[in-house]
Motif scaffolding. Structure first.
Motif: not given
Length: 81
Positions: A22-29, A32-35, A40-48
């Motif tokens: 994969x290119x560096x741009x694909x890895x960065x993308x 960033x999606x994983x982060x 989102x998961x951390x927010x949902x677990x904390x609030x709910x």
């Protein structure tokens, strides 16, 4: 193996390695999606979950934690068997 089969095998192996990179741009993308998903998961677990159940589940009378809570965050009746 003959020399032509070895060459073909080497070429196919090299081709598969190049295609799978994969290119560096694909890895960065992807990172960033994983982060964003992790945030989102951390927010949902904390609030709910944590913010609602954690203060309620502490047993202030006997110590420890209450394990039988209802959906309204009150202690469920204890069934003695």
């Amino acid at each position: 193996m003959s020399k032509s089969i070895q060459s073909a095998f080497f070429f196919l192996t090299l081709l598969l390695m190049v295609i799978s990179c994969k290119t560096k741009e694909q890895k960065t993308e992807v990172m960033s999606e994983r982060l964003a998903l992790a945030d989102t998961i951390e927010h949902l677990l904390r609030t709910n979950l944590v913010d609602i159940w954690y203060p309620t589940c502490i047993d202030t009378v006997y110590g420890g934690y209450l394990t039988s809570l209802t959906r309204t965050s009150t202690q469920a009746p204890i069934n003695r068997k």
